[in-house]
Design a protein around this motif. Structure first.
Motif, PDB file in Angstrom:
ATOM      1  N   HIS A 231      82.553  12.299 -11.797  1.00 50.47           N
ATOM      2  CA  HIS A 231      81.434  13.132 -12.226  1.00 50.47           C
ATOM      3  C   HIS A 231      80.228  12.825 -11.348  1.00 50.47           C
ATOM      4  N   ARG A 232      79.676  13.895 -10.753  1.00 45.53           N
ATOM      5  CA  ARG A 232      78.500  13.763  -9.894  1.00 45.53           C
ATOM      6  C   ARG A 232      77.292  14.277 -10.670  1.00 45.53           C
ATOM      7  N   PRO A 233      76.400  13.379 -11.107  1.00 49.66           N
ATOM      8  CA  PRO A 233      75.259  13.831 -11.913  1.00 49.66           C
ATOM      9  C   PRO A 233      74.322  14.781 -11.168  1.00 49.66           C
ATOM     10  N   LYS A 234      74.212  14.639  -9.847  1.00 54.54           N
ATOM     11  CA  LYS A 234      73.329  15.516  -9.061  1.00 54.54           C
ATOM     12  C   LYS A 234      73.736  16.985  -9.223  1.00 54.54           C
ATOM     13  N   TYR A 235      75.040  17.232  -9.302  1.00 57.47           N
ATOM     14  CA  TYR A 235      75.554  18.595  -9.431  1.00 57.47           C
ATOM     15  C   TYR A 235      76.088  18.874 -10.835  1.00 57.47           C
ATOM     16  N   ASP A 236      76.142  17.851 -11.682  1.00 62.25           N
ATOM     17  CA  ASP A 236      76.744  17.919 -13.013  1.00 62.25           C
ATOM     18  C   ASP A 236      78.115  18.587 -12.943  1.00 62.25           C
ATOM     19  N   ASP A 237      78.960  18.048 -12.046  1.00 55.39           N
ATOM     20  CA  ASP A 237      80.305  18.608 -11.913  1.00 55.39           C
ATOM     21  C   ASP A 237      81.354  17.502 -11.889  1.00 55.39           C
ATOM     22  N   TRP A 238      82.584  17.912 -12.149  1.00 51.74           N
ATOM     23  CA  TRP A 238      83.752  17.048 -12.075  1.00 51.74           C
ATOM     24  C   TRP A 238      84.585  17.477 -10.883  1.00 51.74           C
ATOM     25  N   SER A 239      84.971  16.524 -10.051  1.00 55.18           N
ATOM     26  CA  SER A 239      85.748  16.851  -8.857  1.00 55.18           C
ATOM     27  C   SER A 239      86.648  15.679  -8.487  1.00 55.18           C
ATOM     28  N   HIS A 240      87.401  15.879  -7.414  1.00 57.72           N
ATOM     29  CA  HIS A 240      88.198  14.803  -6.837  1.00 57.72           C
ATOM     30  C   HIS A 240      87.270  13.978  -5.941  1.00 57.72           C
ATOM     31  N   PRO A 241      87.532  12.682  -5.790  1.00 52.80           N
ATOM     32  CA  PRO A 241      86.694  11.881  -4.904  1.00 52.80           C
ATOM     33  C   PRO A 241      86.785  12.383  -3.462  1.00 52.80           C
ATOM     34  N   LYS A 242      85.612  12.575  -2.870  1.00 49.90           N
ATOM     35  CA  LYS A 242      85.549  13.071  -1.488  1.00 49.90           C
ATOM     36  C   LYS A 242      84.169  12.790  -0.926  1.00 49.90           C
ATOM     37  N   GLY A 243      84.040  12.918   0.389  1.00 46.82           N
ATOM     38  CA  GLY A 243      82.736  12.748   1.012  1.00 46.82           C
ATOM     39  C   GLY A 243      82.787  13.084   2.484  1.00 46.82           C
ATOM     40  N   LYS A 244      81.601  13.161   3.057  1.00 51.74           N
ATOM     41  CA  LYS A 244      81.467  13.518   4.473  1.00 51.74           C
ATOM     42  C   LYS A 244      81.967  12.402   5.373  1.00 51.74           C
ATOM     43  N   LEU A 245      82.532  12.816   6.503  1.00 54.19           N
ATOM     44  CA  LEU A 245      82.981  11.868   7.512  1.00 54.19           C
ATOM     45  C   LEU A 245      81.762  11.260   8.207  1.00 54.19           C
ATOM     46  N   LYS A 246      81.863   9.972   8.525  1.00 58.19           N
ATOM     47  CA  LYS A 246      80.855   9.325   9.354  1.00 58.19           C
ATOM     48  C   LYS A 246      81.165   9.664  10.806  1.00 58.19           C
ATOM     49  N   HIS A 247      80.234   9.413  11.695  1.00 58.35           N
ATOM     50  CA  HIS A 247      80.418   9.730  13.113  1.00 58.35           C
ATOM     51  C   HIS A 247      81.698   9.102  13.647  1.00 58.35           C
ATOM     52  N   ALA A 248      82.550   9.936  14.248  1.00 61.62           N
ATOM     53  CA  ALA A 248      83.806   9.532  14.893  1.00 61.62           C
ATOM     54  C   ALA A 248      84.837   8.958  13.914  1.00 61.62           C
ATOM     55  N   GLU A 249      84.633   9.147  12.609  1.00 57.53           N
ATOM     56  CA  GLU A 249      85.577   8.637  11.618  1.00 57.53           C
ATOM     57  C   GLU A 249      86.743   9.614  11.470  1.00 57.53           C
ATOM     58  N   GLU A 250      87.938   9.085  11.371  1.00 58.12           N
ATOM     59  CA  GLU A 250      89.119   9.908  11.139  1.00 58.12           C
ATOM     60  C   GLU A 250      89.126  10.380   9.683  1.00 58.12           C
ATOM     61  N   PRO A 251      89.593  11.607   9.430  1.00 58.81           N
ATOM     62  CA  PRO A 251      89.579  12.122   8.055  1.00 58.81           C
ATOM     63  C   PRO A 251      90.304  11.243   7.040  1.00 58.81           C
ATOM     64  N   LEU A 252      91.472  10.703   7.375  1.00 59.88           N
ATOM     65  CA  LEU A 252      92.195   9.875   6.416  1.00 59.88           C
ATOM     66  C   LEU A 252      91.413   8.602   6.102  1.00 59.88           C
ATOM     67  N   ALA A 253      90.820   7.989   7.107  1.00 60.30           N
ATOM     68  CA  ALA A 253      90.011   6.789   6.882  1.00 60.30           C
ATOM     69  C   ALA A 253      88.815   7.119   5.981  1.00 60.30           C
ATOM     70  N   ALA A 254      88.211   8.265   6.192  1.00 56.98           N
ATOM     71  CA  ALA A 254      87.083   8.691   5.354  1.00 56.98           C
ATOM     72  C   ALA A 254      87.537   8.912   3.916  1.00 56.98           C
ATOM     73  N   ALA A 255      88.704   9.522   3.738  1.00 59.40           N
ATOM     74  CA  ALA A 255      89.214   9.795   2.393  1.00 59.40           C
ATOM     75  C   ALA A 255      89.436   8.491   1.627  1.00 59.40           C
ATOM     76  N   VAL A 256      90.050   7.515   2.271  1.00 59.54           N
ATOM     77  CA  VAL A 256      90.312   6.218   1.629  1.00 59.54           C
ATOM     78  C   VAL A 256      88.994   5.503   1.325  1.00 59.54           C
ATOM     79  N   ARG A 257      88.043   5.559   2.259  1.00 55.05           N
ATOM     80  CA  ARG A 257      86.731   4.940   2.051  1.00 55.05           C
ATOM     81  C   ARG A 257      86.014   5.580   0.870  1.00 55.05           C
ATOM     82  N   GLU A 258      86.044   6.905   0.811  1.00 54.15           N
ATOM     83  CA  GLU A 258      85.362   7.612  -0.276  1.00 54.15           C
ATOM     84  C   GLU A 258      85.974   7.288  -1.634  1.00 54.15           C
TER      85      GLU A 258
END
Length: 145
Positions: A37-64
């Motif tokens: 639950h993200r209070p800023k948006y008051d929504d329920w979602s799957h864990p996710k987030g933006k990639l950092k510079h030069a980060e691979e998508p799978l690494a970002a997914a695990v980090r998030e």
């Protein structure tokens, strides 16, 4: 709109990654899916987030997953990539199925609650219809659909 694959996002678009985090219930062994639950948006979602510079998508997914849920995870099957507009900008989110490992949730300003739900309840709780398709994709990947 959804599309499988992992092509690079279009110039000017936001690239994010996440997981449909799952576990077997400690109480009865039933499949459970973790929603955040993200209070800023008051929504329920799957864990996710933006990639950092030069980060691979799978690494970002695990980090998030770790940052948002407090759980380590073991990524598995690739799930559909979602494409949509977020605050007027195109957004691409790459997803994987991921089995939850050890960890403990600590509320933060970004994520104030997590909920472990059976698939039908998770589908019903998700705020955005596009996220519901990922529940079905997880069940298919786990050969439960």
């Amino acid at each position: 709109m959804t599309r499988a694959g992992g092509s690079a996002p279009a110039a000017g678009s936001v690239h994010a990654a996440g997981c449909v985090l799952w576990r077997r219930s400690p109480a009865n062994g039933a499949l459970e899916i973790c929603l955040v639950h993200r209070p800023k948006y008051d929504d329920w979602s799957h864990p996710k987030g933006k990639l950092k510079h030069a980060e691979e998508p799978l690494a970002a997914a695990v980090r998030e997953v770790l940052e948002e849920t407090g759980h380590h995870c073991v990524p598995g099957a690739r799930l559909p990539t979602l494409h949509y507009l977020a605050q007027g900008r195109p957004k691409q989110v790459d997803y994987w199925a991921a089995e939850a490992g050890g960890g403990h949730f600590e509320p933060s300003r970004e994520i104030d609650r997590v909920s472990w739900l059976r698939p039908a309840a998770a589908r019903a709780r998700l705020t955005h219809p596009r996220d519901r398709d990922l529940v079905d994709a997880l069940l298919s990947a786990l050969h439960l659909a």
